[in-house]
Design a protein around this motif. Structure first.
Motif, short mmCIF file in Angstrom:
data_model
loop_
_atom_site.label_atom_id
_atom_site.label_comp_id
_atom_site.label_asym_id
_atom_site.label_seq_id
_atom_site.Cartn_x
_atom_site.Cartn_y
_atom_site.Cartn_z
N GLU A 1 -22.08 -10.20 -12.55
CA GLU A 1 -22.80 -11.53 -12.05
C GLU A 1 -24.06 -10.92 -11.14
OE1 GLU A 1 -20.54 -14.56 -9.90
OE2 GLU A 1 -18.97 -14.33 -11.54
N VAL A 2 -25.16 -11.61 -11.36
CA VAL A 2 -26.40 -11.13 -10.91
C VAL A 2 -27.10 -12.15 -9.91
CG1 VAL A 2 -26.57 -9.19 -12.52
CG2 VAL A 2 -27.95 -11.24 -12.69
N ASP A 3 -26.70 -13.37 -10.40
CA ASP A 3 -27.47 -14.36 -9.55
C ASP A 3 -26.76 -15.63 -9.57
OD1 ASP A 3 -29.56 -15.49 -8.09
OD2 ASP A 3 -30.59 -16.42 -9.92
N THR A 4 -25.41 -15.57 -9.33
CA THR A 4 -24.44 -16.69 -9.40
C THR A 4 -24.55 -17.18 -7.88
OG1 THR A 4 -22.52 -15.24 -8.82
CG2 THR A 4 -22.86 -15.95 -11.33
N PRO A 5 -24.14 -18.42 -7.36
CA PRO A 5 -23.90 -18.91 -6.08
C PRO A 5 -23.09 -17.79 -5.16
CG PRO A 5 -23.33 -20.74 -7.25
CD PRO A 5 -23.60 -19.44 -8.21
N TYR A 6 -22.14 -17.21 -5.44
CA TYR A 6 -21.49 -16.23 -4.83
C TYR A 6 -22.38 -14.96 -4.57
CZ TYR A 6 -18.29 -12.52 -3.73
OH TYR A 6 -17.62 -11.07 -3.18
N VAL A 7 -23.11 -14.41 -5.65
CA VAL A 7 -23.97 -13.45 -5.54
C VAL A 7 -25.04 -13.86 -4.59
CG1 VAL A 7 -25.55 -11.87 -6.70
CG2 VAL A 7 -23.06 -12.24 -7.61
N ARG A 8 -25.47 -14.86 -4.69
CA ARG A 8 -26.76 -15.33 -3.76
C ARG A 8 -26.20 -15.35 -2.29
NH1 ARG A 8 -28.44 -18.75 -8.02
NH2 ARG A 8 -27.57 -20.48 -7.07
N GLU A 9 -25.16 -15.78 -2.14
CA GLU A 9 -24.46 -15.91 -0.77
C GLU A 9 -24.26 -14.46 -0.18
OE1 GLU A 9 -20.27 -17.48 -0.62
OE2 GLU A 9 -20.37 -15.62 0.87
N GLN A 10 -23.83 -13.46 -1.10
CA GLN A 10 -23.62 -12.21 -0.42
C GLN A 10 -24.90 -11.34 -0.36
OE1 GLN A 10 -20.48 -10.27 -0.04
NE2 GLN A 10 -19.91 -12.50 0.26
N LYS A 11 -25.90 -11.82 -1.02
CA LYS A 11 -27.40 -11.24 -0.77
C LYS A 11 -27.88 -11.37 0.47
CE LYS A 11 -28.84 -10.84 -5.47
NZ LYS A 11 -29.71 -11.56 -6.38
N LYS A 12 -27.54 -12.55 1.07
CA LYS A 12 -27.82 -13.22 2.23
C LYS A 12 -26.97 -12.43 3.53
CE LYS A 12 -28.84 -17.98 1.35
NZ LYS A 12 -28.38 -19.23 1.24
N VAL A 13 -25.51 -12.28 3.04
CA VAL A 13 -24.82 -11.47 4.06
C VAL A 13 -25.37 -9.96 4.24
CG1 VAL A 13 -22.53 -10.55 4.53
CG2 VAL A 13 -22.83 -12.79 3.58
N VAL A 14 -25.62 -9.57 3.01
CA VAL A 14 -25.71 -7.90 3.02
C VAL A 14 -27.35 -7.90 3.34
CG1 VAL A 14 -25.96 -6.02 1.50
CG2 VAL A 14 -24.04 -7.52 1.43
N GLY A 15 -28.19 -8.58 3.31
CA GLY A 15 -29.62 -8.46 3.14
C GLY A 15 -30.34 -7.41 2.31
N ALA A 16 -29.69 -7.53 0.98
CA ALA A 16 -30.17 -6.33 -0.03
C ALA A 16 -29.49 -7.14 -1.40
CB ALA A 16 -29.54 -5.09 0.42
N GLU A 17 -29.99 -6.26 -2.41
CA GLU A 17 -29.32 -6.44 -3.68
C GLU A 17 -27.99 -6.40 -3.82
OE1 GLU A 17 -30.56 -8.28 -6.90
OE2 GLU A 17 -32.18 -7.40 -5.57
N VAL A 18 -27.16 -7.57 -4.45
CA VAL A 18 -25.94 -7.69 -4.72
C VAL A 18 -25.62 -7.82 -6.20
CG1 VAL A 18 -23.70 -8.60 -4.02
CG2 VAL A 18 -25.31 -8.00 -2.46
N VAL A 19 -24.49 -7.21 -6.89
CA VAL A 19 -24.08 -7.66 -8.18
C VAL A 19 -22.45 -7.76 -7.96
CG1 VAL A 19 -26.08 -6.69 -9.42
CG2 VAL A 19 -23.90 -5.24 -8.90
N ALA A 20 -21.79 -8.57 -8.49
CA ALA A 20 -20.48 -8.80 -8.64
C ALA A 20 -19.71 -8.57 -9.96
CB ALA A 20 -20.14 -10.16 -7.82
N TRP A 21 -18.64 -7.94 -10.19
CA TRP A 21 -17.78 -7.65 -11.04
C TRP A 21 -16.86 -9.12 -11.36
CZ3 TRP A 21 -19.37 -5.37 -15.62
CH2 TRP A 21 -19.91 -3.94 -14.98
N SER A 22 -16.64 -9.43 -12.26
CA SER A 22 -15.54 -10.62 -12.48
C SER A 22 -14.96 -10.15 -14.03
CB SER A 22 -15.76 -11.81 -12.48
OG SER A 22 -14.83 -12.80 -12.73
N LYS A 23 -13.53 -9.90 -14.19
CA LYS A 23 -13.00 -9.87 -15.35
C LYS A 23 -12.92 -11.19 -16.11
CE LYS A 23 -8.59 -8.24 -16.40
NZ LYS A 23 -7.64 -6.90 -16.65
N GLY A 24 -13.13 -11.23 -17.47
CA GLY A 24 -12.86 -12.59 -18.44
C GLY A 24 -11.58 -12.67 -18.61
N VAL A 25 -10.89 -13.77 -18.63
CA VAL A 25 -9.71 -14.11 -18.89
C VAL A 25 -9.78 -15.01 -20.19
CG1 VAL A 25 -7.44 -15.01 -18.41
CG2 VAL A 25 -8.55 -13.72 -16.65
N ILE A 26 -8.98 -14.81 -21.34
CA ILE A 26 -9.39 -15.70 -22.48
C ILE A 26 -8.00 -16.82 -22.32
CG2 ILE A 26 -8.77 -15.61 -25.12
CD1 ILE A 26 -9.70 -12.71 -25.08
N GLY A 27 -8.58 -17.91 -22.65
CA GLY A 27 -7.72 -19.03 -22.98
C GLY A 27 -7.63 -19.96 -21.33
#
Ligand SMILES: Nc1ncnc2c1ncn2[C@@H]1O[C@H](COP(=O)(O)OP(=O)(O)OP(=O)(O)O)[C@@H](O)[C@H]1O
Ligand SMILES: Nc1nc2c(ncn2[C@@H]2O[C@H](COP(=O)(O)O)[C@@H](O)[C@H]2O)c(=O)[nH]1
Length: 399
Positions: free
Chosen positions: A104-130
């Motif tokens: 994730e590079v620009d989801t709401p969670y990443v945007r919120e984390q960018k504000k907290v950290v004050g720098a660029e943030v990315v986030a990993w999330s594993k995909g689950v089928i079904g």
């Protein structure tokens, strides 16, 4: 999506180390994904996967802070941009339950984390089928019977539910086991982990710190089970604001007198702690009833009646057609594949490098994605298409 300019690749090949991953000298594979002015370079070695961003507007390289649990190393990967806010990463030659990941590079969670950290943030999330059932958040004042009701559920449906083991700074009670009832933790260690974004939610409750780690929730999802969280009202509010997409249930006592009696009869708290928990209970009940966070409010007067009600709301009494938990299915993705995207479908051609006329196709439908970092991305649908050469033959739905 596009290729990185040649100088980017040169720069990387000169052995620029990633502070969030590994030295690229040992890399096996790298992909580049262009989103606006930024090029996301995901590079994997046999040791780790790292992310680096080239910002064309400033000409600078950025090393983002990485949230979520990173994928295990693999023998290469493919990357496809989805909706401008996340990159689907398909790991080659990985186990069937570990091959689909989202950066994730620009989801709401990443945007919120960018504000907290004050720098660029990315986030990993594993995909689950079904379609895995929604997690269940159970909240209510101390002593109301949350733990008792959860134990009953886990006993009756052992393969269906998994408990999210929280972290806490409070001391263990006589019968409590570390790693089973809680992860009992030093405050400084927990505070550092919270700062590093390892927690889905946390709160100060009755003078101690409690929190749900991302890992605790992911461990239950990975076991193919429906996650149960036993957390306070503040935690429930945080989870409501997160992408977890859970069902929220508040348990009320029949009266304050009965609550006090249960807390005293349990005999696990000192007099001071009992009084503190009872004082807090009044505010928690007020918030539970009025905050609008909760989908259902249940009264735990007669235990069996409350338990039957709880099961009804979870679709476990036969009245709702969601009472069969289906474990998420995986796909066996060979190392040798190519990937393209058409609208909301990602087309994976297996056996592409062998130049065979007859190949297998997998279609990944990403139109109904749910959840995401911090946690799993659910709702992936996969179809296989057997042995095609000119057209599509048999279509099999995996999920
Ligand atoms: N309906 C009920 N009637 C009588 N006693 C009950 C009922 N439900 C639970 N109890 C008892 O009340 C006590 C408190 O229950 P429990 O420990 O499950 O509460 P809890 O909500 O999990 O508390 P905490 O938040 O402090 O962990 C236990 O001794 C339990 O056996
Ligand atoms: N916000 C969170 N609250 C939590 C978590 N784990 C437990 N709790 C709540 O704390 C109180 C007290 O629990 P106890 O075990 O000390 O009696 C209770 O209301 C729990 O629901 C958590 O991870 N986050």
């Amino acid at each position: 999506m596009g290729e990185a300019p040649a100088f980017i690749v040169d720069n990387l090949q000169n052995g620029n180390g990633f502070s969030n991953g590994f030295s690229l000298k040992s890399r096996d594979c790298e992909t580049t994904t262009v989103i606006g002015d930024k090029t996301y370079v995901i590079a994997g070695s046999d040791e780790s996967i790292g992310v680096k961003i080239y910002d064309r507007s400033t000409g600078n390289w950025l090393i983002p802070a990485v949230r979520g649990i990173e994928p295990r190393p693999c023998k290469g990967h493919s990357a496809v941009l989805l909706n401008e806010d996340r990159i689907l990463v398909i790991k080659k030659g990985s186990s069937s339950d570990d091959c689909l990941w989202f950066l994730e590079v620009d989801t709401p969670y990443v945007r919120e984390q960018k504000k907290v950290v004050g720098a660029e943030v990315v986030a990993w999330s594993k995909g689950v089928i079904g379609n895995v059932e929604k997690p269940v958040v159970i909240t209510g004042p101390s002593g109301v019977g949350k733990g008792t009701l959860i134990s009953m559920l886990m006993k009756e449906f052992p393969s269906m539910f998994g408990f999210s083991v929280s972290h806490t700074t409070r001391a263990p009670r006589a019968m409590e086991k570390d790693g089973v009832h809680y992860h009992f933790t030093e405050r400084s260690v927990m505070e550092k982990a919270i700062k590093d974004g390892k927690f889905l939610e946390f709160a100060s409750v009755h003078g101690n710190l409690y929190g749900t780690s991302v890992e605790a929730v992911e461990a239950v999802a990975d076991a193919g089970k429906r996650c149960i969280l036993d957390i306070d009202v503040q935690g429930a509010r945080s989870v409501r604001a997160s992408p977890l997409d859970a069902i929220f249930i508040f348990i009320c006592p029949p009266s304050m007198e009965e609550l006090e009696e249960r807390l005293r009869a349990r005999g696990t708290e000192t007099e001071d702690q009992i009084l503190k928990r009872l004082r807090n209970a009044k505010e928690e009940i007020k918030q539970g009833k009025s905050s609008g966070i909760f989908d259902h409010i249940l009264y735990n007067d007669k235990l069996e009646e409350c338990y039957e009600n709880l099961k009804k709301h979870l679709g476990l009494d036969g009245s709702i057609a969601t009472n069969h938990q289906t474990s998420p299915k995986g796909i066996d993705l060979p190392a040798d594949h190519s990937v393209s995207k058409v609208a909301n479908k990602v087309i994976i051609k297996c056996g592409a490098a062998e130049g065979k006329a007859s190949k297998n196709l997998m279609v990944l439908d990403v139109s109904s994605l749910k959840g995401g970092a911090p946690g799993r991305t659910r709702g992936l649908q996969v179809y296989t298409v057997d042995s095609f050469s000119d057209g599509l033959n048999g279509v099999n739905k995996l999920s």
